[in-house]
Design a protein around this motif. Structure first.
Motif, PDB file in Angstrom:
ATOM      1  N   THR A  21     -60.335 -45.208  -9.390  1.00  0.00           N
ATOM      2  CA  THR A  21     -59.801 -44.716  -8.661  1.00  0.00           C
ATOM      3  C   THR A  21     -58.266 -43.924  -8.312  1.00  0.00           C
ATOM      4  N   ALA A  22     -58.043 -43.813 -10.206  1.00  0.00           N
ATOM      5  CA  ALA A  22     -57.378 -42.272  -9.965  1.00  0.00           C
ATOM      6  C   ALA A  22     -57.854 -41.059 -10.253  1.00  0.00           C
ATOM      7  N   ALA A  23     -58.806 -41.275 -11.180  1.00  0.00           N
ATOM      8  CA  ALA A  23     -60.043 -40.253 -11.093  1.00  0.00           C
ATOM      9  C   ALA A  23     -60.148 -38.881 -10.162  1.00  0.00           C
ATOM     10  N   ALA A  24     -60.700 -40.105  -8.800  1.00  0.00           N
ATOM     11  CA  ALA A  24     -62.128 -39.731  -7.463  1.00  0.00           C
ATOM     12  C   ALA A  24     -60.512 -38.868  -6.838  1.00  0.00           C
ATOM     13  N   ARG A  25     -59.548 -39.549  -7.334  1.00  0.00           N
ATOM     14  CA  ARG A  25     -57.774 -38.858  -6.041  1.00  0.00           C
ATOM     15  C   ARG A  25     -57.002 -37.759  -6.646  1.00  0.00           C
ATOM     16  N   ASP A  26     -57.446 -37.533  -8.339  1.00  0.00           N
ATOM     17  CA  ASP A  26     -56.790 -36.825  -8.722  1.00  0.00           C
ATOM     18  C   ASP A  26     -55.171 -37.021  -8.853  1.00  0.00           C
ATOM     19  N   LEU A  27     -55.167 -38.041  -9.596  1.00  0.00           N
ATOM     20  CA  LEU A  27     -53.772 -38.963  -9.901  1.00  0.00           C
ATOM     21  C   LEU A  27     -53.541 -39.389 -10.719  1.00  0.00           C
ATOM     22  N   PRO A  28     -52.556 -39.280 -12.304  1.00  0.00           N
ATOM     23  CA  PRO A  28     -52.385 -39.653 -13.152  1.00  0.00           C
ATOM     24  C   PRO A  28     -51.930 -40.770 -13.326  1.00  0.00           C
ATOM     25  N   LEU A  29     -52.578 -41.200 -14.390  1.00  0.00           N
ATOM     26  CA  LEU A  29     -52.377 -42.869 -14.530  1.00  0.00           C
ATOM     27  C   LEU A  29     -51.252 -43.172 -15.690  1.00  0.00           C
ATOM     28  N   ARG A  30     -50.828 -44.419 -15.700  1.00  0.00           N
ATOM     29  CA  ARG A  30     -49.907 -44.897 -16.225  1.00  0.00           C
ATOM     30  C   ARG A  30     -50.063 -45.708 -17.307  1.00  0.00           C
ATOM     31  N   ILE A  31     -50.792 -45.965 -17.646  1.00  0.00           N
ATOM     32  CA  ILE A  31     -50.906 -47.861 -18.785  1.00  0.00           C
ATOM     33  C   ILE A  31     -49.695 -48.661 -19.174  1.00  0.00           C
ATOM     34  N   VAL A  32     -49.629 -49.658 -19.009  1.00  0.00           N
ATOM     35  CA  VAL A  32     -48.249 -49.999 -18.825  1.00  0.00           C
ATOM     36  C   VAL A  32     -48.201 -51.917 -19.889  1.00  0.00           C
ATOM     37  N   HIS A  33     -47.652 -51.476 -20.713  1.00  0.00           N
ATOM     38  CA  HIS A  33     -47.986 -52.949 -21.240  1.00  0.00           C
ATOM     39  C   HIS A  33     -45.870 -53.621 -21.532  1.00  0.00           C
ATOM     40  N   VAL A  34     -46.359 -55.347 -20.769  1.00  0.00           N
ATOM     41  CA  VAL A  34     -44.483 -55.556 -20.976  1.00  0.00           C
ATOM     42  C   VAL A  34     -44.463 -56.659 -21.895  1.00  0.00           C
ATOM     43  N   ILE A  35     -43.707 -56.678 -22.684  1.00  0.00           N
ATOM     44  CA  ILE A  35     -43.383 -57.638 -24.176  1.00  0.00           C
ATOM     45  C   ILE A  35     -42.383 -58.385 -23.098  1.00  0.00           C
ATOM     46  N   ILE A  81     -53.236 -39.317 -18.376  1.00  0.00           N
ATOM     47  CA  ILE A  81     -52.834 -41.096 -18.830  1.00  0.00           C
ATOM     48  C   ILE A  81     -51.442 -40.641 -19.608  1.00  0.00           C
ATOM     49  N   GLU A  82     -50.889 -41.370 -19.126  1.00  0.00           N
ATOM     50  CA  GLU A  82     -49.597 -42.160 -20.005  1.00  0.00           C
ATOM     51  C   GLU A  82     -49.735 -43.094 -20.542  1.00  0.00           C
ATOM     52  N   THR A  83     -48.561 -43.673 -21.593  1.00  0.00           N
ATOM     53  CA  THR A  83     -48.592 -45.098 -21.883  1.00  0.00           C
ATOM     54  C   THR A  83     -47.015 -45.925 -21.986  1.00  0.00           C
ATOM     55  N   SER A  84     -46.970 -46.667 -21.728  1.00  0.00           N
ATOM     56  CA  SER A  84     -45.920 -47.699 -21.746  1.00  0.00           C
ATOM     57  C   SER A  84     -45.594 -48.732 -21.977  1.00  0.00           C
ATOM     58  N   LEU A  85     -44.734 -48.648 -23.042  1.00  0.00           N
ATOM     59  CA  LEU A  85     -44.332 -50.429 -24.364  1.00  0.00           C
ATOM     60  C   LEU A  85     -43.069 -50.680 -23.370  1.00  0.00           C
ATOM     61  N   VAL A  86     -43.354 -51.850 -22.379  1.00  0.00           N
ATOM     62  CA  VAL A  86     -41.804 -51.687 -21.892  1.00  0.00           C
ATOM     63  C   VAL A  86     -41.476 -53.141 -22.329  1.00  0.00           C
ATOM     64  N   PRO A  87     -39.924 -53.051 -23.156  1.00  0.00           N
ATOM     65  CA  PRO A  87     -39.680 -54.318 -23.965  1.00  0.00           C
ATOM     66  C   PRO A  87     -39.650 -55.233 -23.600  1.00  0.00           C
ATOM     67  N   ALA A  88     -38.843 -55.488 -22.071  1.00  0.00           N
ATOM     68  CA  ALA A  88     -38.699 -57.005 -21.286  1.00  0.00           C
ATOM     69  C   ALA A  88     -38.928 -56.893 -19.637  1.00  0.00           C
TER      70      ALA A  88
END
Length: 289
Positions: A21-35, A81-88
């Motif tokens: 979906t992001a690629a079709a709309r030329d949007l960046p994607l942020r992938i997040v994992h929350v600990i 793509i950017e990634t984020s590791l969220v501590p809580a």
């Protein structure tokens, strides 16, 4: 666009959907994992070295993010793509970020290596309080030629859902099915009643079709290439939208309306679809929410 991951198959499906979906709309994607230790039982245990548990969970999260990036790249090689590791924070973090995101995408459920489901209740909370559209994805990729389906009840939040649904159908170049249900009671509520005593079926169909057409008219003019099919039912919004989810690639609903054509009870309907729909579900809330 933000997508949450927890290592489960549903979150992997969510990454594929979000990346496409992001690629079709030329949007960046942020992938997040929350600990999130709250469901694990580790937090505060006197015999466990919490620092080591955090280090292990952090490393586990990095692996999940790396795997998710590989999944996203496989379907959209040129995606930013950017990634984020969220501590809580869990669902609260996603709700807070929703004020700055174009869309939040989550798997329907999940269970990371840490223990119980990390995203199990998150979709319901984020969809109930998020300020941008929230998409909950389950299972394999839907048929890209299938229609977009939207629940229409005439309320302000339904208006936003209709706008989002038309945009999705236009971008995907597929038909739009607009589903309107006159009453928010369960299917069969009127089955034991002689409907002829209070309802003229032909007049009902004509009247509700006119009202539905009026609700859609402005968007039909704005999106002339979108083919629209109008479906009117007497009762059971959740059951009818659930049935349509088996034939759709996306179901769009509002959240927190109130009864009848002036505001279908889409709060309970949207929550039910999040749990049971056979395709991704987009929940749209009022602008003031």
């Amino acid at each position: 666009m933000i997508v949450g991951v927890d290592g489960s198959p549903d979150s992997t499906s969510a990454v594929r959907w979000a990346a496409t979906t992001a690629a079709a709309r030329d949007l960046p994607l942020r992938i997040v994992h929350v600990i999130d230790f709250s469901p694990t039982g580790y937090a505060g245990a006197p015999y466990i070295e919490s620092a080591k548990v955090f280090e292990w969970a952090e490393e586990d999260g990095r692996v999940m993010l790396s795997d998710a990036v590989a999944v996203a790249r496989a379907v959209a090689p040129d995606l930013t793509i950017e990634t984020s590791l969220v501590p809580a924070g869990g669902s609260h973090w996603f709700v807070e970020q929703s004020g700055r995101a174009r869309m939040i995408v989550l798997g329907a459920s999940g269970s990371g290596r840490i223990g119980q489901a990390l995203l199990g209740s998150t979709p319901v909370v984020v969809a109930s309080h998020g300020r941008c559209p929230v998409v909950v994805v389950r299972g394999d990729a839907p048929d890209a030629t299938a229609p977009v389906v939207v629940g229409v009840d005439g309320s302000a939040v339904s208006e936003r859902a209709v706008a989002a649904a038309f945009e999705e159908a236009a971008l995907r170049e597929v038909p739009l099915v607009a589903v309107h249900v006159w009453s928010d009671v369960k299917v069969g509520t009127f089955s034991g009643i002689d409907r002829a005593e209070f309802l003229d079926p032909r007049a009902f169909e004509e009247s509700e079709q006119v009202l539905l057409a009026e609700r859609l008219s402005g968007y039909c003019e704005r999106y002339p290439d979108v083919v629209v099919h109008r479906e009117v039912y007497l009762d059971g919004p959740r059951a009818h939208l659930q049935a349509w989810s088996e034939k759709a690639q996306l179901v769009v609903v509002g959240s927190r309306g109130r009864g009848g054509f002036t505001g279908l009870l889409l709060g309970s309907t949207s929550n039910g679809l999040i749990r049971d729909a056979q395709c991704p579900v987009m929940v749209v809330r009022p602008e003031s929410a």
